[in-house]
Design a protein around this motif. Structure first.
Motif, PDB file in Angstrom:
ATOM      1  N   LYS A 451       1.954  33.365 -35.136  1.00 33.86           N
ATOM      2  CA  LYS A 451       1.466  34.324 -33.995  1.00 33.86           C
ATOM      3  C   LYS A 451       1.650  35.640 -34.064  1.00 33.86           C
ATOM      4  O   LYS A 451       1.010  36.516 -33.634  1.00 33.86           O
ATOM      5  N   GLU A 452       2.924  35.753 -33.989  1.00 32.95           N
ATOM      6  CA  GLU A 452       3.528  37.344 -34.436  1.00 32.95           C
ATOM      7  C   GLU A 452       2.953  38.103 -35.722  1.00 32.95           C
ATOM      8  O   GLU A 452       2.805  39.269 -35.533  1.00 32.95           O
ATOM      9  N   ARG A 453       2.718  37.328 -36.660  1.00 29.40           N
ATOM     10  CA  ARG A 453       1.984  37.887 -37.857  1.00 29.40           C
ATOM     11  C   ARG A 453       0.489  38.369 -37.375  1.00 29.40           C
ATOM     12  O   ARG A 453       0.120  39.353 -37.667  1.00 29.40           O
ATOM     13  N   ARG A 454      -0.278  37.750 -36.658  1.00 28.98           N
ATOM     14  CA  ARG A 454      -1.513  37.846 -36.240  1.00 28.98           C
ATOM     15  C   ARG A 454      -1.436  39.151 -35.181  1.00 28.98           C
ATOM     16  O   ARG A 454      -2.110  40.121 -35.246  1.00 28.98           O
ATOM     17  N   VAL A 460      -1.956  46.638 -36.515  1.00 30.30           N
ATOM     18  CA  VAL A 460      -2.258  47.402 -37.581  1.00 30.30           C
ATOM     19  C   VAL A 460      -3.704  48.140 -37.604  1.00 30.30           C
ATOM     20  O   VAL A 460      -4.095  49.210 -37.761  1.00 30.30           O
ATOM     21  N   GLY A 461      -4.678  47.143 -37.137  1.00 33.21           N
ATOM     22  CA  GLY A 461      -6.045  47.309 -36.953  1.00 33.21           C
ATOM     23  C   GLY A 461      -6.211  48.447 -36.066  1.00 33.21           C
ATOM     24  O   GLY A 461      -7.123  49.242 -36.459  1.00 33.21           O
ATOM     25  N   ARG A 462      -5.704  48.312 -34.936  1.00 34.30           N
ATOM     26  CA  ARG A 462      -6.006  49.233 -33.853  1.00 34.30           C
ATOM     27  C   ARG A 462      -5.484  50.710 -34.402  1.00 34.30           C
ATOM     28  O   ARG A 462      -6.313  51.781 -34.338  1.00 34.30           O
ATOM     29  N   GLU A 464      -5.488  51.736 -37.391  1.00 30.73           N
ATOM     30  CA  GLU A 464      -6.375  52.306 -38.376  1.00 30.73           C
ATOM     31  C   GLU A 464      -7.672  52.669 -37.903  1.00 30.73           C
ATOM     32  O   GLU A 464      -8.270  53.868 -38.227  1.00 30.73           O
ATOM     33  N   ALA A 465      -7.961  52.176 -36.716  1.00 25.93           N
ATOM     34  CA  ALA A 465      -9.409  52.439 -36.195  1.00 25.93           C
ATOM     35  C   ALA A 465      -9.170  53.673 -35.348  1.00 25.93           C
ATOM     36  O   ALA A 465     -10.265  54.548 -35.517  1.00 25.93           O
ATOM     37  N   LYS A 466      -7.978  53.839 -34.894  1.00 25.38           N
ATOM     38  CA  LYS A 466      -8.065  55.236 -34.219  1.00 25.38           C
ATOM     39  C   LYS A 466      -7.883  56.423 -35.027  1.00 25.38           C
ATOM     40  O   LYS A 466      -8.412  57.403 -34.783  1.00 25.38           O
ATOM     41  N   LYS A 467      -7.206  56.237 -36.133  1.00 17.18           N
ATOM     42  CA  LYS A 467      -7.089  57.164 -37.263  1.00 17.18           C
ATOM     43  C   LYS A 467      -8.678  57.557 -37.713  1.00 17.18           C
ATOM     44  O   LYS A 467      -8.845  58.688 -37.941  1.00 17.18           O
ATOM     45  N   ARG A 468      -9.467  56.704 -37.723  1.00 17.65           N
ATOM     46  CA  ARG A 468     -10.818  56.849 -38.307  1.00 17.65           C
ATOM     47  C   ARG A 468     -11.794  57.509 -37.101  1.00 17.65           C
ATOM     48  O   ARG A 468     -12.888  57.665 -37.163  1.00 17.65           O
TER      49      ARG A 468
END
Length: 487
Positions: A451-454, A460-462, A464-468
């Motif tokens: 659960k912690e890993r998910r 991380v996905g959030r 990266e999305a903001k960076k783009r």
């Protein structure tokens, strides 16, 4: 490899890899067959090049094996490229022209099958491979369904699908001799079996256990934790008389809750005996008794050829024994209303102690005990396996159950009849005593980690999305502003 033995290829199904070596060793023992392997033998490969006495020995070996797809007589193989392989095959045919002539006669139909491992060939590519062997002196007609002689051409491209080499590791060619007995797995499939329970053993593993127990026609085989009788079915299929016992009255008499989807009520004739009748083995059924294994009911004079069993671990099935009511329990509410439960927990370490001591007393000399033993995978290097002076551990194979747990199939052979050694049992109890507690603790820890890993991956996905330049929309998805539904 001895020059007096002929070369054969044992082609295995690539499942239960850790069990194949123990099964083959047991079958060699049953049939009294000599087999040699080369110095670079790798048991994890699906193709074993071995030395056997003759075709008859190969057929006997295949006649009971659950691991083997087939055996073929090896004519040539090479790990130095296709040119070297073809040269070796030509040389074999020229050198053994007289002994091979019978396979090339004009009245003998033939077929060549092309197989690859870890690489796909189209039908056109397979035909091209066959055409490179135009030098084979075959004169008979082609018969793709029932050929008199069946040749196999196999290319082995390693075990790792993520690392396929540019050239095959090995190229093998030979004449088919015999298929394994894997059709028996479907014959006793749980899908069509009359009576099954929550923990009925997989047919292939049941038959593997019977082979490792050296079960043979006329033997007496016992399962002290019989359940729905899967292991008794496997032993009976090899001609053994079977007997069992279990503490659970409901499962033995077919009165427990059905485990099949959409089945609400068990049929009246569901039973272990019905299973044996279904497979034509009803005459080999001795009996299955309701008994507590911790309090043996067997006379010392009873001797079994094999004991094959899957004890409960306390995970899917409870480990129970009859409650000892020798004194008033401190937890009783009042002296007038004393209640004791009919069963109490059967500690795993005590269960295996009883099992090994029972086997040491009731197995014939040379007889085998085959049983499952649960483990947490982090204990793999620990010395946790039960031992007994009268029993020698001859096989130890692992079946992973999850990322943190597994079970090992242990095969013991009785090597001593000494009364002095009957009580000589050893097992480190620190790991096994509290197996159930440690299992569920590890499960909770593992679920928490996942659960912690998910959550970490989502964060991380959030980022990266903001960076783009993406923005989170009301529906929760991340999109570029111009791609938003109201843009």
């Amino acid at each position: 490899m001895s020059s007096t033995l002929k070369k054969y290829v044992l082609w295995f199904a690539q499942e239960h890899v850790d069990f194949r070596q123990a099964e083959i060793a047991s079958l060699l023992r049953i049939w009294n067959i000599q087999m040699e392997t080369p110095a670079d033998h790798n048991p994890e490969r699906p193709f074993w090049v071995v030395g056997l006495q003759n075709d008859e020995a190969a057929r006997k070996l295949a006649s009971r094996s659950m691991s083997l797809r087939c055996i073929f007589e090896l004519w040539a193989h090479s790990n130095e490229g296709l040119a070297n392989f073809h040269q070796a095959l030509r040389q074999h045919i020229e050198t053994n022209a007289k002994s091979l002539a019978t396979h090339f006669e004009a009245n003998k139909s033939f077929k060549i099958t092309v197989e690859t491992y870890n690489k796909h060939f189209s039908q056109r590519e397979k035909v091209t491979k066959i055409e490179t062997m135009q030098y084979l002196p075959v004169e008979g007609p082609v018969n793709l369904k029932t050929p008199d002689v069946h040749y196999w051409y196999i290319e082995f491209w390693g075990l790792d699908p993520m690392d396929v080499p540019e050239q095959p590791y090995d190229v093998l060619f030979g004449r088919w001799v015999a298929d394994g007995k894997r059709d028996m797995i479907n014959e006793i499939s749980l899908k069509t079996r009359k009576f099954i329970g929550n923990t009925s053993m997989d047919p292939q593993l049941s038959l593997l256990m019977a082979n490792q127990g050296l079960v043979d026609s006329g033997h007496l085989v016992f399962d002290p934790f019989a359940g729905s009788g899967s292991l008794l079915v496997a032993a009976a299929k090899f001609g053994a008389y079977v007997a069992g016992a279990d503490i659970d009255y409901m499962i033995v008499h077919g009165k427990s809750k059905p485990t099949r989807v959409n089945q609400k009520v068990r049929e009246k004739d569901e039973s272990i005996y019905a299973n044996l009748q279904q497979y034509g083995c009803g005459g080999l059924f001795v009996d299955v008794l309701i008994a507590d294994f911790s309090r043996s009911i067997w006379a010392d004079s009873i001797v079994f050829d094999s004991i094959i069993t899957d004890p409960p671990y306390g995970i899917r099935e409870a480990t129970e024994r009859i409650e000892f009511k020798t004194q008033r329990r401190a937890t009783a509410m009042t002296e007038d209303a004393v209640h004791y439960p009919s069963t109490s927990p059967y500690q795993l370490c005590q269960m295996y102690k009883d099992l090994l001591q029972f086997s040491a007393r009731h197995l014939k000399l040379g007889g085998r005990l085959v049983c499952w033993f649960p483990m947490l995978r982090k204990d793999a290097d620990s010395d946790v396996l039960p031992r007994h002076k009268c029993l020698q551990l001859v096989a130890n194979s692992e079946q992973p159950l999850s990322g943190y747990s597994s079970r090992r199939l242990l095969t013991y052979e009785k090597v001593s009849d000494s009364e002095a050694d009957l009580g000589a049992f050893e097992m480190p109890t620190t790991v096994v005593e509290n197996f159930r507690e440690r299992y569920f603790t590890q499960l909770a820890e593992d679920n928490g980690t996942r659960k912690e890993r998910r959550l970490e991956l989502r964060e991380v996905g959030r980022k990266e999305a903001k960076k783009r330049g993406k923005q989170q929309q009301p529906d929760g998805k991340w999109r570029f502003p111009q791609d938003a539904p109201d843009a």
